[in-house]
Write an enzyme that holds these catalytic residues in place. Structure first.
Site, PDB file in Angstrom:
ATOM      1  N   CYS A   1      45.127  31.364  -8.500  1.00  0.00           N
ATOM      2  CA  CYS A   1      44.527  31.674  -7.190  1.00  0.00           C
ATOM      3  C   CYS A   1      44.293  33.157  -6.961  1.00  0.00           C
ATOM      4  O   CYS A   1      43.659  33.547  -5.984  1.00  0.00           O
ATOM      5  CB  CYS A   1      45.381  31.096  -6.059  1.00  0.00           C
ATOM      6  SG  CYS A   1      46.935  31.980  -5.755  1.00  0.00           S
TER       7      CYS A   1
ATOM      8  N   GLY B   1      47.344  62.757 -25.116  1.00  0.00           N
ATOM      9  CA  GLY B   1      48.381  61.802 -25.479  1.00  0.00           C
ATOM     10  C   GLY B   1      47.871  60.451 -25.913  1.00  0.00           C
ATOM     11  O   GLY B   1      48.468  59.430 -25.589  1.00  0.00           O
TER      12      GLY B   1
ATOM     13  N   SER C   1      45.896  58.370 -29.412  1.00  0.00           N
ATOM     14  CA  SER C   1      45.224  58.354 -30.709  1.00  0.00           C
ATOM     15  C   SER C   1      43.876  57.643 -30.614  1.00  0.00           C
ATOM     16  O   SER C   1      43.098  57.646 -31.563  1.00  0.00           O
ATOM     17  CB  SER C   1      46.094  57.656 -31.757  1.00  0.00           C
ATOM     18  OG  SER C   1      46.333  56.307 -31.376  1.00  0.00           O
TER      19      SER C   1
ATOM     20  N   HIS D   1      44.048  49.713 -18.058  1.00  0.00           N
ATOM     21  CA  HIS D   1      44.717  48.484 -18.500  1.00  0.00           C
ATOM     22  C   HIS D   1      45.634  47.899 -17.426  1.00  0.00           C
ATOM     23  O   HIS D   1      46.505  47.081 -17.736  1.00  0.00           O
ATOM     24  CB  HIS D   1      45.510  48.756 -19.782  1.00  0.00           C
ATOM     25  CG  HIS D   1      44.648  49.183 -20.928  1.00  0.00           C
ATOM     26  ND1 HIS D   1      45.028  50.130 -21.859  1.00  0.00           N
ATOM     27  CD2 HIS D   1      43.387  48.792 -21.281  1.00  0.00           C
ATOM     28  CE1 HIS D   1      44.050  50.301 -22.736  1.00  0.00           C
ATOM     29  NE2 HIS D   1      43.045  49.513 -22.401  1.00  0.00           N
TER      30      HIS D   1
ATOM     31  N   CYS E   1      48.557  35.872  -9.700  1.00  0.00           N
ATOM     32  CA  CYS E   1      48.520  34.480 -10.119  1.00  0.00           C
ATOM     33  C   CYS E   1      47.222  34.210 -10.873  1.00  0.00           C
ATOM     34  O   CYS E   1      46.135  34.529 -10.381  1.00  0.00           O
ATOM     35  CB  CYS E   1      48.633  33.556  -8.905  1.00  0.00           C
ATOM     36  SG  CYS E   1      48.364  31.811  -9.307  1.00  0.00           S
TER      37      CYS E   1
ATOM     38  N   GLN F   1      45.241  54.883 -19.902  1.00  0.00           N
ATOM     39  CA  GLN F   1      45.423  53.626 -20.617  1.00  0.00           C
ATOM     40  C   GLN F   1      46.840  53.083 -20.402  1.00  0.00           C
ATOM     41  O   GLN F   1      47.171  52.010 -20.892  1.00  0.00           O
ATOM     42  CB  GLN F   1      45.171  53.843 -22.115  1.00  0.00           C
ATOM     43  CG  GLN F   1      43.764  54.350 -22.419  1.00  0.00           C
ATOM     44  CD  GLN F   1      43.607  54.768 -23.867  1.00  0.00           C
ATOM     45  OE1 GLN F   1      43.327  53.950 -24.733  1.00  0.00           O
ATOM     46  NE2 GLN F   1      43.806  56.048 -24.140  1.00  0.00           N
TER      47      GLN F   1
END
Length: 291
Positions: free
Chosen positions: A151, A239, A241, A140, A148, A122
């Site tokens: 584009c 690591g 929660s 993520h 961009c 994450q």
């Protein structure tokens, strides 16, 4: 092949040393697994000197009243983007220099040994990539890439730093405090003269290739991770929660498949009530003890 580097504990919550019984339990869990699915969160990178959001006493939310930028605000507001990029520009040299710690290297070695089937992080700090992990999804995204919004053109964040420097040759700002995703805290008067470049190809808005708060992970990526989980026989959370649903959904899927789930995290998590095993230790202290 794990290198022994001294951990940076400034942003790591206090905890007891690993209990030998718990070490044995995690060893048994890992030994029984043939295709381990690992999900990591900010708590694996705190020992590299990167603060997290939620840790008791040392996380961003505990230390300040500041909150990360929201996706809608970044897209909608030019002044919000100016503030974000000014802070990010000042913080980037330090943030980009962080190195993997022992926990990242252990997971890389498990992959090389064929124990780790897939790693989902994450985190947006690129530390698993720096460690050499390859069977991996950055859920993520990653701050080391920029794209961009108009584009889709991608550039490296290091390349954008050069554009910032060229546009702001005399701009200076003193930072006070570092945030988890690579930016620093600046006053509004510092920010107002900072120049932000547009996309060189189309003039569009440049955004880090990360999922900001309030945004969603793409359906393609979610489906891909579900496929890797379906191929796995157990899940280890290290690591995290698991407060953010984008990661928590995979723990729910693992529970539905009746996969054993082990958690290594200082402090409570959303999974504690249905995990097979919960360990309250530092990732970089406990993971190297597992063979």
């Amino acid at each position: 092949s794990v290198s022994r580097t001294s951990p940076n504990l400034a942003f790591v919550p206090a905890c007891l040393p690993p209990d030998p019984v718990e070490v044995e339990e995690l060893q048994h869990f890992v030994s029984n697994s043939k295709r381990l699915f690992v999900m990591t969160g900010a708590g694996i990178s705190t020992e590299s000197g990167i603060p997290d959001y939620r840790s008791e006493g040392v996380g961003l939310y505990a230390r300040t009243d500041r909150r990360p930028i929201q996706h809608a605000e970044f897209v909608r507001s030019a002044s919000a983007r100016q503030r974000y990029w000014a802070r990010n520009f000042v913080g980037w040299p330090q943030f980009s220099s962080h190195q993997p710690n022992t926990a990242h290297l252990v997971l890389r070695d498990w992959e090389k040994l064929g124990k780790l089937h897939w790693l989902v992080t994450q985190n947006v700090d690129a530390l698993h990539t720096k460690a050499g992990s390859q069977r991996m999804t950055e859920l993520h995204g990653c701050t080391h890439r920029v794209f961009c919004l108009a584009c889709g053109d991608q550039i490296l964040r290091s390349e954008l730093q050069e554009h910032f420097e060229a546009l702001n040759p005399t701009w200076k700002a003193e930072a006070f405090g570092v945030a988890p995703d690579g930016d620093v805290f600046l006053t509004d008067e510092h920010v107002c003269n900072f120049q932000v470049p547009a996309c060189r190809k189309c003039g569009g808005i440049l955004k880090p290739d990360v999922t900001f708060f309030g945004d969603t992970v793409s359906r393609e990526k979610v489906n891909f991770v579900h496929q890797r989980l379906a191929e796995s026989d157990s899940m280890l959370v290290a690591g995290s929660s698991m407060q953010v649903y984008s990661g928590y959904r995979f723990a729910l899927a693992a529970r539905e498949k009746q996969l054993p789930i082990a958690i290594l995290n200082i402090g409570p998590t959303r999974l504690d009530h249905f995990a097979s095993l919960k360990l309250n230790s530092r990732c970089g202290e406990l993971l190297p003890l597992i063979v």
